[in-house]
Design a protein around this motif. Structure first.
Motif, short mmCIF file in Angstrom:
data_model
loop_
_atom_site.label_atom_id
_atom_site.label_comp_id
_atom_site.label_asym_id
_atom_site.label_seq_id
_atom_site.Cartn_x
_atom_site.Cartn_y
_atom_site.Cartn_z
N LEU A 208 -12.72 8.97 -16.91
CA LEU A 208 -11.32 8.64 -17.22
C LEU A 208 -10.96 7.24 -16.77
CD1 LEU A 208 -9.58 12.02 -16.39
CD2 LEU A 208 -9.73 10.93 -18.62
N HIS A 209 -11.41 6.86 -15.58
CA HIS A 209 -11.12 5.51 -15.10
C HIS A 209 -11.83 4.46 -15.95
CE1 HIS A 209 -9.58 7.55 -11.50
NE2 HIS A 209 -8.79 6.50 -11.46
N TYR A 210 -13.05 4.74 -16.37
CA TYR A 210 -13.77 3.82 -17.24
C TYR A 210 -13.04 3.68 -18.58
CZ TYR A 210 -17.37 1.81 -20.18
OH TYR A 210 -18.03 1.01 -21.05
N ARG B 42 -0.86 -5.60 -19.34
CA ARG B 42 -2.04 -5.03 -18.66
C ARG B 42 -1.70 -4.55 -17.28
NH1 ARG B 42 -6.40 -8.92 -20.92
NH2 ARG B 42 -6.53 -7.92 -22.94
N LYS B 43 -2.34 -3.47 -16.88
CA LYS B 43 -2.16 -2.88 -15.56
C LYS B 43 -3.52 -2.67 -14.92
CE LYS B 43 1.99 -0.32 -16.77
NZ LYS B 43 2.61 1.00 -16.85
N ASP B 44 -3.52 -2.60 -13.59
CA ASP B 44 -4.75 -2.25 -12.87
C ASP B 44 -5.06 -0.79 -13.08
OD1 ASP B 44 -5.36 -4.70 -11.72
OD2 ASP B 44 -4.09 -4.35 -9.98
N LEU B 45 -6.25 -0.40 -12.65
CA LEU B 45 -6.60 1.01 -12.67
C LEU B 45 -5.63 1.80 -11.79
CD1 LEU B 45 -10.46 0.73 -12.26
CD2 LEU B 45 -9.27 1.61 -14.24
N PRO B 46 -5.30 3.03 -12.16
CA PRO B 46 -4.37 3.82 -11.34
C PRO B 46 -4.82 3.95 -9.88
CG PRO B 46 -4.70 4.88 -13.45
CD PRO B 46 -5.66 3.72 -13.40
N ILE B 47 -6.11 4.06 -9.66
CA ILE B 47 -6.60 4.19 -8.29
C ILE B 47 -6.35 2.91 -7.50
CG2 ILE B 47 -8.98 3.48 -8.79
CD1 ILE B 47 -8.31 6.41 -6.58
N ILE B 48 -6.44 1.76 -8.15
CA ILE B 48 -6.17 0.49 -7.47
C ILE B 48 -4.68 0.35 -7.18
CG2 ILE B 48 -6.26 -2.02 -7.75
CD1 ILE B 48 -8.90 -1.60 -9.27
N ILE B 49 -3.84 0.76 -8.10
CA ILE B 49 -2.39 0.72 -7.89
C ILE B 49 -2.03 1.59 -6.68
CG2 ILE B 49 -0.16 1.36 -8.87
CD1 ILE B 49 -1.38 0.66 -11.63
N ALA B 50 -2.60 2.79 -6.62
CA ALA B 50 -2.32 3.69 -5.50
C ALA B 50 -2.84 3.12 -4.19
CB ALA B 50 -2.95 5.06 -5.77
N LEU C 112 -0.58 2.23 -0.93
CA LEU C 112 -0.90 2.82 0.36
C LEU C 112 -1.12 1.73 1.41
CD1 LEU C 112 -1.57 5.35 2.04
CD2 LEU C 112 -3.93 5.08 1.31
N TRP C 113 -1.83 0.67 1.03
CA TRP C 113 -2.08 -0.42 1.96
C TRP C 113 -0.77 -1.10 2.38
CZ3 TRP C 113 -5.67 -1.72 5.16
CH2 TRP C 113 -5.64 -2.97 5.74
N LYS C 114 0.13 -1.33 1.42
CA LYS C 114 1.43 -1.94 1.75
C LYS C 114 2.21 -1.04 2.69
CE LYS C 114 2.10 -4.65 -2.43
NZ LYS C 114 2.89 -4.82 -3.66
N ARG C 115 2.15 0.25 2.45
CA ARG C 115 2.88 1.19 3.30
C ARG C 115 2.31 1.20 4.72
NH1 ARG C 115 4.00 7.44 1.65
NH2 ARG C 115 5.71 7.76 3.10
N VAL C 116 0.99 1.25 4.84
CA VAL C 116 0.34 1.26 6.16
C VAL C 116 0.57 -0.07 6.86
CG1 VAL C 116 -1.89 1.33 7.32
CG2 VAL C 116 -1.36 3.01 5.57
#
Length: 68
Positions: free
Chosen positions: A24-26, A43-51, A55-59
């Motif tokens: 699905l990611h591919y 264009r958007k990044d992969l959903p996993i990269i967005i998440a 998460l990194w911004k939150r942490v």
């Protein structure tokens, strides 16, 4: 042979879902790269990269706030 059958029966969900998620990611990435379907601005990044970025911004945000 019995050990293999037991392994497959215990891990069937993982055996099916991991390759499915990779596929699905591919597919998402392939569609996003197709210039005929998606313009540069849309264009958007992969959903996993967005998440991961969220998460990194939150942490990182919580760590910065706790240091003040």
């Amino acid at each position: 042979m019995a050990k293999l059958r037991m392994f497959v029966s215990k891990n069937l969900v993982t055996i099916v879902m991991v390759p499915s998620l990779i596929g699905l990611h591919y597919a998402w990435d392939s569609l996003q790269r197709n210039k005929a379907l998606v313009s540069e601005e849309e264009r958007k990044d992969l959903p996993i990269i967005i998440a991961a970025k969220a998460l990194w911004k939150r942490v990182a945000g919580e760590q910065d706030a706790s240091q003040d």
